[in-house]
Design a protein around this motif. Structure first.
Motif, short mmCIF file in Angstrom:
data_model
loop_
_atom_site.label_atom_id
_atom_site.label_comp_id
_atom_site.label_asym_id
_atom_site.label_seq_id
_atom_site.Cartn_x
_atom_site.Cartn_y
_atom_site.Cartn_z
N MET A 125 46.03 -90.61 46.45
CA MET A 125 46.08 -89.31 47.10
C MET A 125 47.44 -88.68 46.86
O MET A 125 48.43 -89.37 46.58
CB MET A 125 45.83 -89.45 48.60
CG MET A 125 46.83 -90.38 49.30
SD MET A 125 46.52 -90.59 51.06
CE MET A 125 47.10 -89.01 51.69
N ASP A 126 47.51 -87.35 46.98
CA ASP A 126 48.81 -86.70 47.04
C ASP A 126 49.58 -87.21 48.25
O ASP A 126 48.99 -87.42 49.32
CB ASP A 126 48.64 -85.18 47.15
CG ASP A 126 48.16 -84.55 45.86
OD1 ASP A 126 48.88 -84.65 44.86
OD2 ASP A 126 47.06 -83.96 45.85
N GLU A 127 50.87 -87.39 48.10
CA GLU A 127 51.69 -87.98 49.16
C GLU A 127 51.49 -87.27 50.50
O GLU A 127 51.67 -86.06 50.61
CB GLU A 127 53.17 -87.91 48.76
CG GLU A 127 54.09 -88.58 49.77
CD GLU A 127 55.55 -88.55 49.35
OE1 GLU A 127 56.36 -89.26 49.97
OE2 GLU A 127 55.88 -87.82 48.39
N PHE A 128 51.08 -88.06 51.50
CA PHE A 128 50.81 -87.56 52.85
C PHE A 128 49.85 -86.36 52.85
O PHE A 128 49.87 -85.53 53.75
CB PHE A 128 52.10 -87.21 53.59
CG PHE A 128 52.83 -88.43 54.10
CD1 PHE A 128 52.40 -89.09 55.24
CD2 PHE A 128 53.92 -88.94 53.42
CE1 PHE A 128 53.05 -90.22 55.71
CE2 PHE A 128 54.58 -90.07 53.88
CZ PHE A 128 54.15 -90.72 55.02
N ALA A 129 49.02 -86.29 51.80
CA ALA A 129 48.00 -85.24 51.65
C ALA A 129 48.60 -83.88 51.31
O ALA A 129 47.94 -82.85 51.48
CB ALA A 129 47.10 -85.14 52.88
N PHE A 130 49.83 -83.85 50.78
CA PHE A 130 50.48 -82.60 50.41
C PHE A 130 50.22 -82.32 48.93
O PHE A 130 51.02 -82.71 48.07
CB PHE A 130 52.00 -82.66 50.63
CG PHE A 130 52.41 -82.95 52.05
CD1 PHE A 130 51.70 -82.45 53.13
CD2 PHE A 130 53.54 -83.72 52.30
CE1 PHE A 130 52.10 -82.71 54.43
CE2 PHE A 130 53.95 -83.97 53.61
CZ PHE A 130 53.22 -83.48 54.67
N GLY A 131 49.12 -81.66 48.61
CA GLY A 131 48.89 -81.33 47.21
C GLY A 131 47.46 -80.98 46.92
O GLY A 131 46.56 -81.24 47.72
N SER A 132 47.24 -80.41 45.74
CA SER A 132 45.91 -79.97 45.33
C SER A 132 45.53 -80.53 43.96
O SER A 132 44.63 -80.01 43.30
CB SER A 132 45.86 -78.44 45.27
OG SER A 132 46.19 -77.88 46.53
N SER A 133 46.22 -81.60 43.52
CA SER A 133 45.96 -82.10 42.17
C SER A 133 46.03 -83.61 42.05
O SER A 133 45.68 -84.15 41.00
CB SER A 133 46.97 -81.48 41.19
OG SER A 133 48.29 -81.94 41.48
N CYS A 134 46.52 -84.31 43.05
CA CYS A 134 46.75 -85.75 43.01
C CYS A 134 47.89 -86.12 42.06
O CYS A 134 48.05 -87.27 41.70
CB CYS A 134 45.48 -86.53 42.65
SG CYS A 134 45.22 -88.01 43.67
N GLU A 135 48.69 -85.13 41.69
CA GLU A 135 49.89 -85.42 40.89
C GLU A 135 51.07 -85.81 41.77
O GLU A 135 52.06 -86.33 41.25
CB GLU A 135 50.27 -84.18 40.08
CG GLU A 135 49.28 -83.80 39.00
CD GLU A 135 49.65 -82.48 38.33
OE1 GLU A 135 50.23 -82.52 37.24
OE2 GLU A 135 49.34 -81.41 38.91
N ALA A 136 50.98 -85.57 43.08
CA ALA A 136 52.12 -85.80 43.96
C ALA A 136 52.12 -87.20 44.56
O ALA A 136 52.93 -87.48 45.44
CB ALA A 136 52.14 -84.76 45.08
N SER A 137 51.24 -88.08 44.11
CA SER A 137 51.29 -89.47 44.58
C SER A 137 52.53 -90.16 44.04
O SER A 137 52.87 -90.02 42.86
CB SER A 137 50.04 -90.23 44.12
OG SER A 137 50.19 -91.62 44.37
N ALA A 138 53.18 -90.93 44.89
CA ALA A 138 54.36 -91.68 44.45
C ALA A 138 53.99 -92.80 43.48
O ALA A 138 54.86 -93.36 42.82
CB ALA A 138 55.08 -92.27 45.66
N PHE A 139 52.70 -93.11 43.39
CA PHE A 139 52.26 -94.24 42.57
C PHE A 139 51.53 -93.80 41.31
O PHE A 139 50.80 -94.57 40.69
CB PHE A 139 51.38 -95.17 43.41
CG PHE A 139 52.06 -95.58 44.69
CD1 PHE A 139 53.17 -96.42 44.67
CD2 PHE A 139 51.62 -95.10 45.91
CE1 PHE A 139 53.82 -96.77 45.83
CE2 PHE A 139 52.26 -95.46 47.09
CZ PHE A 139 53.37 -96.29 47.06
#
Length: 506
Positions: A125-139
């Motif tokens: 998921m995007d980090e803490f659900a902040f995002g619309s692309s799943c690019e913001a995951s730390a992993f």
């Protein structure tokens, strides 16, 4: 029988109940699919074979003993990594919670387990659900199963990709501003945000407490309804004071596929259907949806939502303020990672700088500013007034129709890095945030592949508050009509992991 990874949840449950398949066979097939495909997709952050096979064995033992089975007995499901499940880690896609072991199980997950569903693991998921692309995951990002060079949407991108790729039959996501419906649209699956208060938020790591709602991602509308029945059919949760109402039947308006759909009235909002930025394939999907519903006897009424243009601004003000408040607890003392420093203040500062990614920091900084004494009245209070107006607009409009037809996403799946500008990324939520502000249910229904892009397209249907069952009925009518009219249905399992899609992103 179709291969196990292409069965619907209803099909899996039926096959297990009849003895055509064992729950262990189904769970093993799902785990094999993950093993074969997820190195390319990265839909999962953690896979739980032991938990899955243990739950599957319990289902088989109950069947062998002649005991009644739950409605989702043996159905494999994936869990977005902001929902707690004891025995797993819950990271929210963030370094701040890397390695955190869940100490309890979220009510939504507990109800799925009680219905007999089999947990496969936690999705990216995007980090803490902040995002619309799943690019913001730390992993690292999740990739779209229809084209590995494109995003799956967010923030529930891992859950959507897992269902689309046959790595799960059902998945749970959370929707704060479109985070179930938008990735469902980009991945070609069904995604539903229930009415606020329908599903317990206990055990969901909060982003925006007045906006968040847990919901299903599935292959069919019936599967989404079965999942929602498990999530909310038990009625209010004493652990979440925002849950409302008595137990409800979310299958009430579906009916067998052979039944003629009830006469429907569908609302059309020209400013949404003709919005700037809506691409040709999505416009084509909406036109197709209108024809499908008209062929089934639906009538249409033109509506106006006068405050729709203000929804994005109001949402990002309110959501950022609630995010700032909710994430203040991750300070290296109460919760989260810890970076050492000579003083407590410096430790907190270093911990939060190291633990949060760029988008998480951006949202919290915006929230901190908007809640300051200089900005509170000008922005946050005004946003709350707009919120009430949006809710009133939707209530008036839905008093004249069964559901409103709208886009779920302005475009098909876009490439990695294409929306590095945060403002452009936020525009991805243009058609979804209003329902979160107002608390209305909404569902994204896949409508095949766009003629220009060859990527999944969809339509969104919006229903009246706490009339989720009727909304599901309208969605089922659209799904049935599309299936009858389509000359070639897209594959139930997306083909990208079989070699389509070009270069993988770095």
């Amino acid at each position: 029988m179709a291969s196990v990874d292409q069965l619907t949840a209803a099909g899996v449950a039926s096959a297990i109940a009849e003895g055509a398949l064992s729950a262990v066979e189904v769970a093993t097939a799902a785990l094999d699919a993950i093993s074969a495909r997820d190195a390319d997709l990265h839909a999962y952050l953690e896979v739980t074979p032991d938990l899955a096979l243990e739950a599957a064995r319990r289902v088989d033992e109950r069947r062998a003993a002649g005991e009644p089975l739950g409605p989702l007995a043996g159905v494999p499901f994936a869990i977005k990594d902001n929902l707690q499940l004891e025995g797993t880690h819950t990271t929210c896609g963030s370094r701040m919670l890397e390695g955190y072991a869940s100490q309890f199980t979220a009510t939504a997950v507990s109800r799925m387990l009680a219905a007999g569903a089999v947990p496969l693991g936690k999705t990216n998921m995007d980090e803490f659900a902040f995002g619309s692309s799943c690019e913001a995951s730390a992993f690292g990002p999740t990739r779209n199963p229809w084209d590995l060079a494109r995003v799956p949407g967010g923030s529930s991108g891992g859950s959507a990709a897992a269902v689309a790729a046959g790595e799960a039959t059902l998945a749970l996501g959370s929707d704060t501003g479109g985070s179930i419906r938008q990735p469902a649209s980009l991945c070609g699956v069904v995604g539903m945000k229930p009415s606020y208060g329908t599903v317990s938020r206990y055990g969901l790591v909060a982003f925006g407490s007045s906006l968040d709602q847990v919901g299903p991602l599935a292959r069919t509308v019936r599967d989404a309804a079965l999942c929602l029945q498990a999530l909310a059919g038990g009625g209010p949760d004493p652990l979440d004071a925002t849950t409302t109402g008595a137990p409800r039947d979310f299958l009430a308006h579906l009916g067998p596929a052979a039944d003629a759909p009830e006469p429907l009235t569908i609302g059309l909002v020209p400013r949404l259907l003709e919005a700037e930025g809506l691409d040709a394939d999505e416009k084509s999907a909406l036109s197709h949806a209108r024809h499908v519903l008209a062929d089934q006897g639906a009538t249409f009424v033109e509506l106006d939502l006068p405050h729709a243009d203000a929804a994005i601004a109001a949402y990002y003000a309110i959501a950022s303020c609630e995010a700032f408040s909710n994430l203040a607890r991750f300070d290296g003392v109460r919760f989260g990672a810890q970076v050492g420093a000579p003083t407590l203040a410096e430790q907190t500062s270093r911990t939060r700088a190291a633990g949060f990614g760029a988008e998480a920091r951006r949202r919290q900084l915006l929230g901190a500013y908007l809640l300051s004494s200089d900005a509170y009245e000008r922005y946050f209070t005004q946003a709350q007034r707009i919120r009430r107006s949006i809710a009133a607009d939707l209530s008036r409009a839905l008093s004249r129709c069964d559901a409103i037809l709208a886009p779920a996403s302005p475009t098909c799946a876009f490439g990695f890095g294409e929306r590095s500008d945060p403002v452009r990324m936020y525009a991805s939520d243009l058609f979804t945030v209003g329902c979160n502000l107002a608390g209305n249910p909404a569902i994204s229904v896949p409508l095949g592949l766009g003629p220009q892009s060859g990527l999944p397209v969809s339509a969104q249907l919006i229903g009246a508050c706490h009339d989720d069952a009727r909304l599901l009925g309208v969605a089922a009518a659209l799904e049935r009509g599309h299936g009858a009219s389509a000359s070639a249905e897209p594959a139930p399992v997306a083909p990208a992991f079989l070699g389509r899609g070009g270069e993988l992103p770095a």
